[in-house]
Scaffold this motif. Structure first.
Motif, short mmCIF file in Angstrom:
data_model
loop_
_atom_site.label_atom_id
_atom_site.label_comp_id
_atom_site.label_asym_id
_atom_site.label_seq_id
_atom_site.Cartn_x
_atom_site.Cartn_y
_atom_site.Cartn_z
N HIS A 83 0.82 -1.21 0.00
CA HIS A 83 0.00 0.00 0.00
C HIS A 83 0.85 1.26 0.00
CE1 HIS A 83 0.42 0.90 4.38
NE2 HIS A 83 0.44 -0.41 4.53
N ASP A 116 6.25 1.35 7.02
CA ASP A 116 4.87 0.91 6.71
C ASP A 116 4.29 1.80 5.63
OD1 ASP A 116 2.40 -0.28 6.76
OD2 ASP A 116 1.78 0.58 8.65
N MET A 117 4.53 1.49 4.33
CA MET A 117 5.43 0.47 3.88
C MET A 117 6.08 0.87 2.56
SD MET A 117 2.75 -2.47 2.67
CE MET A 117 3.91 -3.05 1.44
N GLU A 150 -5.16 1.07 2.20
CA GLU A 150 -5.03 -0.08 3.12
C GLU A 150 -5.29 0.33 4.55
OE1 GLU A 150 -3.30 -3.03 5.84
OE2 GLU A 150 -2.73 -0.95 5.65
N GLU A 151 -4.82 1.51 4.92
CA GLU A 151 -4.88 1.91 6.33
C GLU A 151 -6.31 2.17 6.82
OE1 GLU A 151 -2.57 1.54 8.32
OE2 GLU A 151 -0.66 1.74 7.29
N GLU A 176 4.05 -6.07 3.88
CA GLU A 176 4.03 -5.40 5.19
C GLU A 176 5.28 -5.78 5.99
OE1 GLU A 176 1.86 -3.26 6.36
OE2 GLU A 176 0.08 -3.50 5.10
ZN LIG Z 1 0.93 -1.31 6.34
#
Ligand SMILES: [Zn+2]
Length: 393
Positions: A83, A116-117, A150-151, A176
């Motif tokens: 992501h 991240d990431m 993604e978050e 990740e």
């Molecule tokens: Zn992540």
């Protein structure tokens, strides 16, 4: 695997560090969520690397994912998914180094998204550079997915790509941070909101009312003893139930007639969210009888757990590659957090390993960083995994 020596010779530390710095310097905080600038950076990078079908897939305004394909069509297909969004910086003044400065100091790259990431994205891209410089060509095909969102759940990123018609793949890697361990199991998440109702009264005569905040204390106490049925999972442990948000009351001199509690439950593979919701409802029903607690439950979010067989060939490819690069086979491990791997495993039925440089301990923190050495090892480990899983010619 004589190509491992070719990869080592072709490896250039500056490539991975430069890519990671560039990416960290492009803000992509989510919320609010805007990956368009990262996408604009990645497209020409992928084109320069000779990828085919480079495309920006936009699920909503400014919510851009980037896809592209490398290697030789017709053989095995491997997805690499990562992501591009990052969690918010918070108080930028509290950071030692500029959150979007991309500072390299003390053998670490500092900044939001370093571990991240964006570091992993730099590692896989540098891995492709390394493969090319080594004069190797992948016999199968790599499908890159640099995804948005993604978050905050991935519906505008990985899930959107899946809805868009994801092609067949024989394996997938989600990059990740796992300290280059092979993560095959991840817990699911369940957020519940509990609404407690009382009866308001003048606070000078509390016996005239029913205090919703006092009932909350009873509920919190009972939740501590709540046993969610499932036995512990060997890689991710037991389910957890954590109160995370609370609000209630109206005014200093009013007995509160309402109070709201949010709880975060993490469930191992094999335990259904329905079962957990049922256990919470049963607990509240018991408290209604014993303490007169009046509460209702609303499900705010539910993300499935995911698990793949450690014997899958993508897991073995990662282990073989790390044996070559690190001198030890990546141990099979589990993850308590939730990732986009659940879409690839549960919806697309693709054997997926979560595998990336850096440690989750630095994710989402003030002063986020990744060790430069992890970027370098990540680059070589990804390059070796691609060669191993897809073959070279
Ligand atoms: Zn992540």
């Amino acid at each position: 695997m004589e190509w491992i020596d070719d990869l080592r010779r072709a490896f250039d530390r500056d490539v991975v560090v430069e890519l990671a710095r560039d990416l960290v310097r492009i803000p992509s905080e989510n919320p609010p969520g805007d990956e368009s600038e990262v996408a604009a950076y990645l497209v020409p990078v992928l084109e320069r690397l000779g990828l085919r079908d480079v495309a920006v897939v936009t699920a909503a305004e400014n919510r851009a994912s980037v896809t592209g394909r490398s290697g030789t069509p017709g053989g095995r297909v491997l997805i690499w998914n990562g992501h591009t969004d990052v969690v918010p910086v918070g108080d930028a003044g509290a950071w030692r180094h500029e959150p979007f400065g991309g500072t390299v100091a003390e053998d670490r790259l500092w900044g939001r998204g370093a571990v991240d990431m964006k570091g992993a994205i730099a590692s896989v891209l540098a891995g492709l550079v390394t493969i090319r410089r080594a004069g190797l060509e992948l016999a199968g095909e790599l499908a890159l997915q640099f995804v948005a969102d993604e978050e905050t759940g991935g519906t505008l990123g990985t899930a959107h790509l899946l809805r868009d018609g994801l092609e067949r793949a024989d394996g997938a890697i989600v990059g990740e941070p796992t300290r280059l361990e092979a993560v095959v199991a991840a817990k699911g998440l369940l957020w519940l909101e509990l609404r407690l109702r009382g009866v308001s009264a003048h606070a000078s005569q509390p016996a005239q009312g029913t205090n919703a905040i006092e009932h909350l204390a009873v509920v919190l106490q009972a939740l501590r003893g709540l046993e969610l049925g499932a036995a512990g999972h060997p890689l991710v442990g037991r389910p957890t139930v954590t109160p995370t948000l609370v609000s209630g009351g109206t005014k200093a001199n009013i007995v509160p007639d309402r109070c709201t509690l949010t709880i975060d439950c993490r469930l191992p593979p094999g335990q259904s969210p329905e079962e957990a919701v049922g256990a919470v409802r049963a607990l509240l029903a018991g408290l209604a009888r014993t303490h007169g607690v009046d509460a209702s439950v609303t499900e705010l979010a539910s993300w499935e757990a995911s698990e793949v067989d450690p014997g899958e060939s993508i897991v073995e490819a990662v282990q073989d590659a790390t044996a070559q690069v690190l001198g030890r086979r990546a141990p099979v491990a589990g993850m308590t957090g939730s990732t986009d791997a659940r879409y690839l495993v549960n919806d697309a039925r693709i054997p997926t390993v979560i595998f990336g440089p850096g440690s989750l301990e630095q994710a989402h923190t003030t002063d986020e960083w990744i060790a430069v050495e992890q970027l370098e090892l990540g680059c070589l480990a990804y390059a070796a995994t691609l060669c191993r899983f897809l073959g070279v010619r």
